[in-house]
Design a protein around this motif. Structure first.
Motif, PDB file in Angstrom:
ATOM      1  N   ASP A 157       0.801  -1.079   0.073  1.00  0.00           N
ATOM      2  CA  ASP A 157       0.071  -0.028   0.043  1.00  0.00           C
ATOM      3  C   ASP A 157       0.795   1.277  -0.184  1.00  0.00           C
ATOM      4  N   ASP A 166       0.218  -0.394   5.805  1.00  0.00           N
ATOM      5  CA  ASP A 166      -1.177  -1.198   5.253  1.00  0.00           C
ATOM      6  C   ASP A 166      -2.167  -0.661   5.947  1.00  0.00           C
ATOM      7  N   GLN A 186       0.690 -11.732   6.439  1.00  0.00           N
ATOM      8  CA  GLN A 186       0.759 -10.667   5.745  1.00  0.00           C
ATOM      9  C   GLN A 186       1.992  -9.825   5.875  1.00  0.00           C
ATOM     10  N   TYR A 190       5.103  -9.126   3.472  1.00  0.00           N
ATOM     11  CA  TYR A 190       5.455  -7.861   3.057  1.00  0.00           C
ATOM     12  C   TYR A 190       7.195  -7.606   3.232  1.00  0.00           C
TER      13      TYR A 190
END
Length: 271
Positions: A157, A166, A186, A190
């Motif tokens: 993001d 994010d 997650q 990342y």
């Protein structure tokens, strides 16, 4: 013989779909597979479609505005609040990914709720509007073949001063310790993606929760850089994913989460 130019594309076989899923994996796919393999099968193998939920539409609309706001910062032409509102209105009207089924009067209420989340976030300036991001909405991937694993893919993001940020919308105030645990796949993914694509270590990860309360608020959960233990855990989870797909191990995982599952009826018929 070549197919006619106007011939409809052939649907991929289940075998081809499974092969593709073994070649690449994202954090969301991995998380869903570990949560419920049958739900993964319905969504990613059979590709069953379901109506878009109101909460997902709110989240997507909010995310679209923040994406545009961050891209404008990257171009060093920050959006005004009015421009942000116009972007939100446009995002709300976009039903290209499916139109939610609204109860009477629900749509306007939810539309107002979503904008109040955006307005709160921008007014509180959790990310300085004049600070240029390192990256915005960047699709990245990491080749993990040397570990015997699929390619890891994802979209970041926002990266700001080497911190991976994010966005999430939530109906309740998140608990920082629980959030760090439930989002570990997650956040670790990342970090792996960031390091593989920059050759640098991230300064940390921050989850910006926009909480849909009567008085909206923003809760930021910050986490330090990925540890080697977290990376090892992720790689083992990816190994389980790969082995499960190879065995076509698509079994249900009944639990409290089933109450809100869009595939509840299909799951009840499974044998």
């Amino acid at each position: 013989m070549n197919a006619p130019a106007d011939a409809p594309p052939q649907e991929r076989s289940e075998k081809d779909i499974l092969n593709g899923l073994q070649e690449k994996v994202s954090a969301s796919r991995l998380s869903l597979f570990l949560q419920c393999r049958l739900k993964f099968y319905f969504r990613y193998v059979l590709r069953l479609t379901k109506p878009k939920t109101p909460s997902l539409h709110v989240g997507n609309s909010v995310h679209a505005v923040l994406k545009k706001w961050n891209k404008a910062r990257w171009l060093q032409t920050p959006l005004s609040l009015k421009q942000a509102h116009d972007a939100y209105t446009e995002a709300w009207a976009d039903t290209s990914e499916g139109k939610p089924v609204w109860d009477p009067g629900e749509e306007e209420t939810e539309k107002t709720t979503g904008w109040r989340l955006v307005d709160t976030y921008l007014r509180e300036s959790h990310v300085p509007p004049d600070l240029k991001p390192d990256a915005v909405e960047v699709p990245v991937e990491a080749d993990l073949a040397r570990h015997g694993l699929p390619r890891l893919i994802g979209i970041l993001d926002l990266v700001q001063r080497r911190q991976i940020i994010d966005y999430k919308t939530s109906a309740t105030t998140p608990n920082s310790e629980k959030v760090a645990h439930t989002t570990e796949i997650q956040t670790t993914s990342y970090s792996v993606l960031y390091r593989h694509n920059t050759g640098d270590q991230e300064s940390g990860v921050a989850l910006h929760h926009l909480v849909k309360l009567k008085n909206p608020k923003v809760v930021i959960t910050t986490m330090p850089p990925m540890t080697s233990r977290q990376e090892t855990r992720l790689f083992h989870q990816m190994e389980a994913y790969l082995a499960g797909l190879q065995r076509q191990d698509f079994i249900p995982s009944p639990g409290m989460q089933c109450v809100a599952c869009e595939f509840f009826n299909e799951c009840r018929k499974w044998h």
